[in-house]
Write a protein that holds these residues in place. Structure first.
Motif, PDB file in Angstrom:
ATOM      1  N   PHE A   1      46.641  72.586  41.328  1.00 48.93           N
ATOM      2  CA  PHE A   1      46.066  71.788  42.393  1.00 48.93           C
ATOM      3  C   PHE A   1      44.556  72.031  42.493  1.00 48.93           C
TER       4      PHE A   1
ATOM      5  N   ASP B   1      49.371  66.114  39.558  1.00 52.32           N
ATOM      6  CA  ASP B   1      49.817  67.252  38.770  1.00 52.32           C
ATOM      7  C   ASP B   1      50.438  66.808  37.447  1.00 52.32           C
TER       8      ASP B   1
ATOM      9  N   SER C   1      56.257  75.073  38.681  1.00 50.21           N
ATOM     10  CA  SER C   1      54.854  75.120  38.250  1.00 50.21           C
ATOM     11  C   SER C   1      54.000  74.177  39.089  1.00 50.21           C
ATOM     12  N   GLU C   2      52.745  74.560  39.269  1.00 48.45           N
ATOM     13  CA  GLU C   2      51.844  73.730  40.062  1.00 48.45           C
ATOM     14  C   GLU C   2      50.389  73.987  39.670  1.00 48.45           C
TER      15      GLU C   2
ATOM     16  N   ARG D   1      50.445  82.735  42.300  1.00 48.99           N
ATOM     17  CA  ARG D   1      49.367  81.752  42.440  1.00 48.99           C
ATOM     18  C   ARG D   1      48.012  82.411  42.229  1.00 48.99           C
TER      19      ARG D   1
END
Length: 214
Positions: free
Chosen positions: A204, A91, A201-202, A167
């Motif tokens: 993937f 990430d 925050s992400e 998300r």
């Protein structure tokens, strides 16, 4: 005086007034047709040794490389143009806000490809993204293109996949145009957050796919 074939392909054919020469007659026909067919070579180096002055539109099959190529604007181009795909490894640091930042090469490798004869390619970015800092905080997974384009293509609102306060898993596809055939283009994945940081925050499962268009 020799004439040419009836299909406008420039294959030389002896006329009845030419001096008899069976060897030349056969050579002119065979060489003319061979140069306009799919020629087979053991490798690219063997082709280079045999074709010192390739002509526009010549087509060859390379046995060692297992690849069909067409000579266009001074370069041998694979046909059909191969797709290129890279995957997110780790990430982003999310240490900047309200600015679009390139992923490091180790976090998400660039996609490097050769522009096809059409000068067009589809670029798709896919990922799962979220920014839960606030209900209105945004996060983007995007890309920019650079190299021998003559310009650096970057447009977050056209290339980016976005989420706001939640998300989202999805993808976005855009046709990149204006490339010159045979030039090397680099597509660089990017990220952008409006607020927050690594704790909120992400991104993937990121994937960047480049599909040269015919």
């Amino acid at each position: 005086m020799p004439t040419t074939d009836d299909f406008g392909q420039g294959v030389s054919i002896a006329s009845l007034t030419d001096a008899p020469d069976a060897a030349k007659l056969a050579r002119d026909i065979v060489n003319g047709i061979a140069a306009r067919s799919v020629m087979r070579f053991a490798s690219a180096s063997a082709r280079s040794a045999a074709l010192t002055a390739p002509a526009e539109g010549m087509t060859t099959w390379l046995v060692a490389e297992g690849r069909l190529e067409i000579y266009h604007i001074g370069s041998w181009l694979a046909w059909p143009p191969p797709a290129v795909q890279t995957f997110q490894v780790s990430d982003a640091p999310y240490n900047q806000t309200q600015v679009t930042v390139d992923y490091s090469v180790s976090a998400w490798p660039r996609a490097v490809f050769v522009a096809p004869p059409s000068g067009r390619a589809y670029v798709t970015v896919s990922a799962g993204i979220s920014n839960t800092n606030t209900d209105t905080s945004t996060i983007w997974a995007a890309w920019r293109a650079t190299g021998n384009l003559g310009f650096a293509y970057t447009n977050l609102t056209r290339t980016g996949l976005s989420a706001q306060g939640r998300r989202v898993v999805g993808s976005r596809r855009l046709m990149l145009t204006g490339m010159t055939a045979g030039e090397t283009i680099t597509v660089i994945p990017q990220w952008n957050i409006s607020s927050g940081g690594a704790s909120t925050s992400e991104t993937f499962g990121g994937a960047l796919l480049v599909e040269p268009a015919p």
